[in-house]
Design a protein around this motif. Structure first.
Motif, PDB file in Angstrom:
ATOM      1  N   GLN A 229       0.817  -1.216   0.000  1.00  0.00           N
ATOM      2  CA  GLN A 229       0.000   0.000   0.000  1.00  0.00           C
ATOM      3  C   GLN A 229       0.853   1.270   0.000  1.00  0.00           C
ATOM      4  N   GLY A 230       2.174   1.100  -0.016  1.00  0.00           N
ATOM      5  CA  GLY A 230       3.061   2.262  -0.007  1.00  0.00           C
ATOM      6  C   GLY A 230       3.340   2.808   1.373  1.00  0.00           C
ATOM      7  N   ASN A 231       2.916   2.104   2.421  1.00  0.00           N
ATOM      8  CA  ASN A 231       3.150   2.559   3.789  1.00  0.00           C
ATOM      9  C   ASN A 231       4.515   2.059   4.283  1.00  0.00           C
ATOM     10  N   PRO A 232       5.249   2.879   5.017  1.00  0.00           N
ATOM     11  CA  PRO A 232       6.544   2.426   5.545  1.00  0.00           C
ATOM     12  C   PRO A 232       6.376   1.229   6.464  1.00  0.00           C
ATOM     13  N   LEU A 233       7.307   0.305   6.407  1.00  0.00           N
ATOM     14  CA  LEU A 233       7.267  -0.836   7.309  1.00  0.00           C
ATOM     15  C   LEU A 233       7.448  -0.365   8.753  1.00  0.00           C
ATOM     16  N   PRO A 234       6.869  -1.106   9.706  1.00  0.00           N
ATOM     17  CA  PRO A 234       6.893  -0.664  11.113  1.00  0.00           C
ATOM     18  C   PRO A 234       8.312  -0.545  11.665  1.00  0.00           C
ATOM     19  N   ILE A 289      28.007   5.607  -0.920  1.00  0.00           N
ATOM     20  CA  ILE A 289      26.875   4.909  -0.311  1.00  0.00           C
ATOM     21  C   ILE A 289      25.653   5.087  -1.213  1.00  0.00           C
ATOM     22  N   HIS A 290      24.963   4.008  -1.517  1.00  0.00           N
ATOM     23  CA  HIS A 290      23.823   4.044  -2.417  1.00  0.00           C
ATOM     24  C   HIS A 290      22.587   4.545  -1.668  1.00  0.00           C
ATOM     25  N   HIS A 291      21.883   5.488  -2.284  1.00  0.00           N
ATOM     26  CA  HIS A 291      20.608   5.983  -1.734  1.00  0.00           C
ATOM     27  C   HIS A 291      19.511   5.517  -2.687  1.00  0.00           C
ATOM     28  N   LEU A 292      18.780   4.483  -2.281  1.00  0.00           N
ATOM     29  CA  LEU A 292      17.891   3.774  -3.206  1.00  0.00           C
ATOM     30  C   LEU A 292      16.431   4.202  -3.121  1.00  0.00           C
ATOM     31  N   GLY A 293      16.090   5.048  -2.172  1.00  0.00           N
ATOM     32  CA  GLY A 293      14.710   5.518  -2.077  1.00  0.00           C
ATOM     33  C   GLY A 293      13.767   4.410  -1.624  1.00  0.00           C
ATOM     34  N   SER A 294      12.497   4.493  -2.017  1.00  0.00           N
ATOM     35  CA  SER A 294      11.481   3.524  -1.581  1.00  0.00           C
ATOM     36  C   SER A 294      11.644   2.209  -2.313  1.00  0.00           C
ATOM     37  N   GLN A 295      11.563   1.130  -1.552  1.00  0.00           N
ATOM     38  CA  GLN A 295      11.657  -0.224  -2.099  1.00  0.00           C
ATOM     39  C   GLN A 295      10.503  -1.046  -1.557  1.00  0.00           C
ATOM     40  N   LEU A 296       9.805  -1.719  -2.483  1.00  0.00           N
ATOM     41  CA  LEU A 296       8.600  -2.467  -2.128  1.00  0.00           C
ATOM     42  C   LEU A 296       8.995  -3.845  -1.579  1.00  0.00           C
ATOM     43  N   CYS A 297       8.461  -4.172  -0.420  1.00  0.00           N
ATOM     44  CA  CYS A 297       8.687  -5.469   0.210  1.00  0.00           C
ATOM     45  C   CYS A 297       7.399  -6.264   0.110  1.00  0.00           C
TER      46      CYS A 297
END
Length: 298
Positions: A229-234, A289-297
């Motif tokens: 849903q695009g929400n950050p993991l807890p 250092i890689h800055h990869l942004g949002s990643q879907l789990c």
């Protein structure tokens, strides 16, 4: 028989009095006042001495010890004697990174000695040549795996920084003493990590030691882990890669991982017990250092 007395005076001034006498002989005595100078370097002292034959002498001396890190030093003295010609002494010394030069004159008006002296050392270790000051006891060559400009400390005193080859010579190591050597890892790039920052080592007399501080390359990345849903993991979710690297999810899904490979499989366990996975490719040739942004789990 020896008698001594000393006490501090005002303004860092110090007074000392000593007298000694051999059995069947007469007294020798000396009184001395010493003053470390605050406005300029050096120490000024004045003394009065009486020997066993009853001769008197007064001595004024101005000295500055040559700093071990390098610099100028001197010793100026004049002694007025009641039974002999007056004594004069003047010495100037300079200590650099690779040599120590010293010269001067001493003696009486009719018997004067001039002298000059130069000391230095050449060291070869780990396929490197080092021009050093005089090695009196032992030496240690610090290696940081080719990393230049890394500060090195010996017994909490800054010695210098590693040169382009990642080496620094410490020429005044004390034999049989486990001295403490440290490097400052804060100057290393973000993609490098030092496995040890402090070590102790003792060397044999008139010998040297190669002290290695391993520096390894770290492949790291920051990313934001989100669900479908695009929400950050807890907060507190545990992340483990297939290579064994582990981390925790921070606020707003922010996660930092290191020890990554070109293709990484991440397994995430949420505080609720649920889990998800994702693939994470990384350019291992990059030093940043890689800055990869949002990643879907999923």
């Amino acid at each position: 028989l020896n008698l001594t007395y000393s006490r501090p005076l005002w303004e860092r001034m110090h007074f000392s009095l000593s007298a000694n006498r051999e059995v069947g002989g007469d007294w020798n005595a000396i009184a001395q006042v010493t003053l470390p100078l605050s406005s300029r370097p050096g120490t000024l002292s004045a003394s009065v001495r009486r020997d066993a034959e009853g001769s008197m002498s007064t001595r004024t001396q101005y000295t500055q010890t040559t700093p071990i890190q390098g610099g100028w030093g001197w010793n100026l003295a004049y002694e007025q004697r009641s039974s002999e010609s007056d004594y004069r002494q003047a010495e100037l010394a300079w200590r650099g990174a690779a040599t120590e030069l010293r010269g001067g004159v001493y003696g009486t008006h009719n018997d004067t000695v001039h002298y000059a002296d130069a000391k230095g050392s050449i060291v070869r270790m780990d396929n490197q040549w080092f021009a050093a000051n005089y090695v009196r006891d032992g030496f240690v060559v610090v290696s940081t795996d080719g990393q230049a400009d890394v500060p090195v400390r010996y017994e909490n005193q800054l010695v210098g920084s590693t040169r382009d080859s990642g080496h620094l010579l410490v020429p005044w190591a004390r034999a049989y003493y486990a001295g403490k050597y440290e490097i400052d890892p804060l100057v290393l790039p973000a993609n490098l990590s030092a496995t040890h920052v402090e070590q102790r080592v003792a060397v044999n007399t008139r010998s040297g030691y190669l002290l290695n501080f391993p520096v390894k390359r770290v492949i790291a990345a920051t990313l934001v882990l989100v669900d479908s849903q695009g929400n950050p993991l807890p907060l507190g979710s545990r992340v483990i890669t297939d290579s064994g690297a582990a981390s925790l999810v921070g606020w707003d899904g922010q996660t930092y991982l290191e020890g990554l490979e070109s293709d990484n499989q991440l397994h995430v366990t949420l505080p609720s017990g649920d889990s998800c996975k994702l693939s994470l490719p990384i350019d291992t040739l990059s030093d940043a250092i890689h800055h990869l942004g949002s990643q879907l789990c999923r």
